[in-house]
Enzyme design. Structure first.
Site, PDB file in Angstrom:
ATOM      1  N   ASP A 194       1.235   1.605  -5.862  1.00  0.00           N
ATOM      2  CA  ASP A 194       0.401   2.526  -6.645  1.00  0.00           C
ATOM      3  C   ASP A 194       0.902   2.637  -8.079  1.00  0.00           C
ATOM      4  O   ASP A 194       0.101   2.678  -9.023  1.00  0.00           O
ATOM      5  CB  ASP A 194       0.402   3.914  -5.996  1.00  0.00           C
ATOM      6  N   HIS A 222       3.882   3.792  -2.536  1.00  0.00           N
ATOM      7  CA  HIS A 222       3.984   4.395  -3.862  1.00  0.00           C
ATOM      8  C   HIS A 222       4.364   3.359  -4.914  1.00  0.00           C
ATOM      9  O   HIS A 222       3.946   3.461  -6.074  1.00  0.00           O
ATOM     10  CB  HIS A 222       5.022   5.524  -3.848  1.00  0.00           C
ATOM     11  N   ASN A 274       2.506  -2.479   5.729  1.00  0.00           N
ATOM     12  CA  ASN A 274       2.828  -2.938   4.383  1.00  0.00           C
ATOM     13  C   ASN A 274       2.068  -4.213   4.016  1.00  0.00           C
ATOM     14  O   ASN A 274       1.798  -4.464   2.834  1.00  0.00           O
ATOM     15  CB  ASN A 274       4.332  -3.182   4.241  1.00  0.00           C
ATOM     16  N   ASP A 284      -5.142   0.864   0.763  1.00  0.00           N
ATOM     17  CA  ASP A 284      -4.060   1.810   0.472  1.00  0.00           C
ATOM     18  C   ASP A 284      -4.203   3.079   1.312  1.00  0.00           C
ATOM     19  O   ASP A 284      -3.204   3.708   1.676  1.00  0.00           O
ATOM     20  CB  ASP A 284      -4.079   2.149  -1.023  1.00  0.00           C
ATOM     21  N   ARG A 317       0.610   4.724  12.049  1.00  0.00           N
ATOM     22  CA  ARG A 317       0.574   5.611  13.224  1.00  0.00           C
ATOM     23  C   ARG A 317       0.047   4.868  14.447  1.00  0.00           C
ATOM     24  O   ARG A 317       0.507   5.117  15.569  1.00  0.00           O
ATOM     25  CB  ARG A 317      -0.283   6.847  12.913  1.00  0.00           C
TER      26      ARG A 317
END
Length: 392
Positions: free
Chosen positions: A121, A118, A49, A96, A104
């Site tokens: 975005d 999101h 993040n 992004d 991961r």
């Protein structure tokens, strides 16, 4: 109790698993290898993040740069500013794209990343409309309103589609990939030539005589690009509906309840048009606070949709962000039914800024509460890694 994630739905957070399909050849053969290499430059101690947030700050810096030179977005910025808009957007796209890869790598994948990604975005969509409208000299006009409607419509459809199919689909030509690259190119061209290139007519831009294909309207280049975006929205509507209808039928679920999920965006778009049509001075003089207000309200709306998706809640058809818009449209259109407005244009301008403040507060309340709730549920932190992945 968190009003956004009721107690009975919290356990569904543990069941969430991201699913995405990217059919873009540019992603597969060009950007994909670049993203895979890029993520290796970030330390495993950096939270995904944080990477997303850094990218978003680049766009915020671009917006502040534009406001410094032309607060009402109608002026012209220096050439270097437009180059920086392109660089900032490309950096945003890159960061992004790799936040999931970083998740991961660090073992921190989960619904918090989906929501944060999101959310950024959704906000970026409106900020880029302001920047692109300035670069193309659409300025304070209905063309800018239309471009905002188109970009938000594409994002809403994508989120609605993901809610019902469980998968984020990116077509062979999608907004997050090819669409962003086109806007980056637009900024770079503007940096070299200046915004005046976009206000030429198509025939002038290509050095054609006025008689060439005279039956075709000779519109400005910037207007043509917005019209081209309309065609893209129509295509995305067809694709999204196809995916949702198939998903509902595969699950033996009725289709109509899912299709009703498009109604909030369509309905609020008509309400917004009714307000602007009755108060055109907003379009011509106050479009910046309008876009910011609608953008934050939109971010709140799709945030609720994404939260419902990751927690398996019912689809949100109405929320408090609609109320200021409805009231503003009703006030502006009271003369149509024989009544005087409750307040005139001067107070309406103040009301618009109040709507912006309300939507900012509502969005902040939503974001803080949901982030805190997810961090509490998973025992994680938002911008740092609380439990580093053990190296085997």
């Amino acid at each position: 109790m968190n009003r956004y994630i009721p107690t009975e739905y919290r356990q569904n957070l543990s069941k969430y698993k991201y699913s995405g399909v990217d059919e873009s050849l540019v992603s597969k053969y060009v950007l994909g290898p670049y993203w895979t290499k890029l993520v290796t430059f970030f330390p495993l101690s950096m939270a995904p993040n944080t990477i997303t947030g850094l990218g978003f700050l680049c766009v915020v810096f671009n917006l502040l740069t534009m406001f410094y030179y032309t607060p009402d977005m109608t002026g012209v910025c220096p050439s270097w500013a437009y180059f920086s808009f392109g660089i900032g957007l490309f950096v945003y796209q890159s960061l992004d794209a790799i936040d999931g890869k970083q998740a991961r790598r660090t073992g921190t994948s989960g619904p918090l990343g989906e929501l944060f990604d999101h959310g950024c975005d959704a906000l970026n969509t409106s900020l880029e409309v302001i920047l692109a409208a300035n670069a193309m000299q659409l300025n304070q006009s209905w063309w800018t309103v239309l471009s905002h409607f188109l970009t938000l419509g594409n994002f809403y459809l994508s989120t609605w589609e993901e809610y019902h199919t469980g998968t984020l689909y990116l077509s062979a030509f999608s907004g997050p990939v090819e669409g962003i690259l086109m806007i980056v190119l637009l900024y770079i061209i503007t940096g070299f030539t200046g915004p005046q290139i976009w206000v030429q007519t198509l025939r002038s831009a290509f050095g054609l005589s006025p008689e060439f294909l005279s039956f075709i309207p000779d519109i400005q280049v910037n207007h043509f690009l917005v019209a081209f975006g309309t065609i893209g929205l129509v295509g995305n509507i067809a694709t999204a509906f196809q995916h949702v209808i198939k998903a509902r039928k595969d699950k033996n679920l009725p289709v109509l309840p899912a299709l009703i999920g498009v109604a909030p965006y369509v309905g609020m778009s008509f309400v917004a048009y009714a307000w602007l049509d009755a108060s055109p001075h907003i379009v011509n003089q106050h479009i910046v606070p309008w876009i910011l207000y609608i953008g934050l309200s939109f971010g709140y709306t799709v945030g609720l949709m994404i939260t419902a998706h990751v927690t398996h809640q019912p689809f949100p058809l109405f929320n408090i962000s609609f109320l200021p818009l409805i009231f503003g449209a009703l006030n502006a259109n009271l003369p149509l039914i024989g009544f005087e407005r409750l307040f005139g244009s001067h107070m309406e301008d103040i009301y618009l800024w109040s709507c912006l403040a309300f939507s900012a507060a509502a969005y902040a309340h939503f974001a803080i509460n949901v982030v805190n709730d997810l961090c509490d549920y998973f025992d994680i932190w938002c911008f740092t890694i609380k439990h580093p992945k053990k190296v085997e």
